[in-house]
Design a protein around this motif. Structure first.
Motif, PDB file in Angstrom:
ATOM      1  N   GLU A 104      -2.545  15.091  -0.132  1.00 38.85           N
ATOM      2  CA  GLU A 104      -3.732  15.889  -0.445  1.00 38.85           C
ATOM      3  C   GLU A 104      -3.425  17.386  -0.425  1.00 38.85           C
ATOM      4  O   GLU A 104      -3.938  18.156  -1.250  1.00 38.85           O
ATOM      5  N   ALA A 160       5.057   6.758   4.234  1.00 40.05           N
ATOM      6  CA  ALA A 160       3.807   6.055   3.918  1.00 40.05           C
ATOM      7  C   ALA A 160       3.710   4.727   4.648  1.00 40.05           C
ATOM      8  O   ALA A 160       2.605   4.267   4.977  1.00 40.05           O
ATOM      9  N   ASP A 171       3.125   5.807   8.602  1.00 43.63           N
ATOM     10  CA  ASP A 171       1.906   6.570   8.880  1.00 43.63           C
ATOM     11  C   ASP A 171       1.123   6.760   7.581  1.00 43.63           C
ATOM     12  O   ASP A 171       1.196   7.835   6.942  1.00 43.63           O
ATOM     13  N   PRO A 172       0.381   5.730   7.141  1.00 46.40           N
ATOM     14  CA  PRO A 172      -0.348   5.837   5.864  1.00 46.40           C
ATOM     15  C   PRO A 172      -1.313   7.021   5.844  1.00 46.40           C
ATOM     16  O   PRO A 172      -1.404   7.728   4.821  1.00 46.40           O
ATOM     17  N   GLU A 173      -2.017   7.257   6.935  1.00 45.94           N
ATOM     18  CA  GLU A 173      -2.983   8.351   6.958  1.00 45.94           C
ATOM     19  C   GLU A 173      -2.279   9.698   6.892  1.00 45.94           C
ATOM     20  O   GLU A 173      -2.730  10.630   6.192  1.00 45.94           O
ATOM     21  N   GLY A 174      -1.170   9.836   7.608  1.00 45.23           N
ATOM     22  CA  GLY A 174      -0.418  11.092   7.557  1.00 45.23           C
ATOM     23  C   GLY A 174       0.126  11.375   6.168  1.00 45.23           C
ATOM     24  O   GLY A 174       0.096  12.523   5.687  1.00 45.23           O
ATOM     25  N   ALA A 185      -1.125  10.246   3.335  1.00 47.09           N
ATOM     26  CA  ALA A 185      -2.261  10.570   2.460  1.00 47.09           C
ATOM     27  C   ALA A 185      -2.679  12.020   2.651  1.00 47.09           C
ATOM     28  O   ALA A 185      -3.009  12.727   1.668  1.00 47.09           O
ATOM     29  N   HIS A 186      -2.664  12.511   3.906  1.00 49.59           N
ATOM     30  CA  HIS A 186      -3.018  13.908   4.169  1.00 49.59           C
ATOM     31  C   HIS A 186      -1.997  14.849   3.534  1.00 49.59           C
ATOM     32  O   HIS A 186      -2.352  15.900   2.976  1.00 49.59           O
ATOM     33  N   LYS A 205       0.830  -1.207   0.000  1.00 53.18           N
ATOM     34  CA  LYS A 205       0.000   0.000   0.000  1.00 53.18           C
ATOM     35  C   LYS A 205       0.859   1.250   0.000  1.00 53.18           C
ATOM     36  O   LYS A 205       0.529   2.248  -0.669  1.00 53.18           O
TER      37      LYS A 205
END
Length: 338
Positions: free
Chosen positions: A286, A274, A277-280, A282-283, A248
């Motif tokens: 963005e 990534a 901290d996948p969510e970090g 992704a943010h 991922k």
């Protein structure tokens, strides 16, 4: 023969050969609330098996059959005196009274017991604890086998570690032990021995119940997996989860690079971010501006008219990446040239 009292034993060792005495305790019987205590009718005279005296002599072994046979052959009651005075009767100027008479012998669980007919005087002395121990007089061979019993004497000096004659039957344990048990069981100070026994039995019953319940709750092997197999599955699952997370992270980094938000030189940094901290990440993707033309955009191969000039988007990228404008401009110029 042995006498239990060290001085008497030494005096009689030479005169009487293998004659020995040992003291046995006499428990008092409680016939009723108003009746005075009385000495027991049956007393243990010689213990079962192999035994030795407190003075270290022995070991002796009771030959119960030989003792019973000798008693039957003798055909008379055996005397119980005071302090073994019968053994020194020839040197006495006055009478040597009997305290009682052994009327019968029995074998009980390997030990020798005798039925005693006490004199009133002896019964009173024992009840008042003026005498507490009974010292049997017996003969033995060179191997220490007790072959016969010649009588006994009331004495103050026990040589065998047995129960005292004047020990109260209604108080079968030391007072300090009784008090400790009462305290441990949180019982009233007025607790009687019978009540203590009842409480102890209750505790024993409860322990037995708990043991039975614990045994009934033993796990069914068919419903449980061995620890080695459980660990193997857990390790495999962790490995699979790590692999999926890595895939991922790589996919997210490729997407960011395809969108022009990551330069090739930033790939390792982006993969580490990534993965942890996948969510970090992704943010960040963005919010981050595109610093390179998206993949497939041919304009990416055109040289910018002024590579040193930073756009507003470039300055935002500098702030997000923690780079100075000069470092960003130099890196951007290198990328455009490439």
């Amino acid at each position: 023969m042995t006498y239990g009292h060290p001085l008497l034993d030494a005096m009689h060792a030479a005169a009487h050969g293998a004659r020995v005495w040992h003291a046995v305790s006499l428990p008092l019987l409680q016939p009723g609330a108003d009746a005075p205590p009385s000495p027991p009718e049956w007393v243990m005279l010689i213990p079962a098996g192999t035994f030795s005296g407190r003075d270290g002599r022995g070991p002796y072994t009771l030959d119960i059959e030989a003792v019973l046979a000798a008693f039957e052959q003798g055909g008379i009651d055996l005397p119980i005196d005071y302090d073994h005075q019968t053994l020194e009767a020839d040197g006495k100027s006055g009478p040597v009274p009997a305290a009682g008479w052994i009327k019968e012998l029995q074998a009980r669980e390997g030990a020798l017991w005798g039925r005693v007919e006490w004199t009133p005087r002896a019964a009173g002395l024992i009840a008042d604890k003026e005498y507490r121990y009974l010292s049997p007089v017996f003969r033995h061979d060179k191997q220490g086998r007790v072959l016969s019993i010649e009588g006994a004497g009331l004495t103050h000096y026990p040589n065998l570690d047995l129960t005292p004659v004047a020990h109260q039957k209604g108080d079968p344990m030391p007072e300090d032990l009784f008090e400790r048990l009462v305290m441990m069981l949180n019982l009233p100070a007025t607790t009687t021995p019978d009540e203590l026994v009842a409480e102890l039995q209750k505790a024993i019953d409860q322990l037995a119940t708990l043991k039975t319940e614990a045994q009934s709750r033993q796990p069914d092997p068919a419903e449980w997996v061995p620890m080695s197999q459980h660990k193997a599955v857990a390790d495999e699952l962790a490995k699979l989860q790590t692999q999926i997370a890595q895939e991922k992270a790589e996919a997210a980094v490729r997407a960011a690079m395809s969108a022009g938000k990551l330069a090739p030189a930033m790939k390792d940094w982006a993969l580490s971010y990534a993965s942890k901290d996948p969510e970090g990440f992704a943010h960040w993707c963005e919010k981050a501006p595109a610093i390179l033309p998206p993949e497939g955009d041919k304009s990416a191969h055109r040289v910018a008219p002024n590579a040193d000039t930073l756009t507003e988007e470039d300055r935002i990228a500098c702030a997000l990446l923690g780079m100075s404008e000069a470092e960003f401009a130099a890196h951007k110029k290198t990328l455009i040239k490439e």
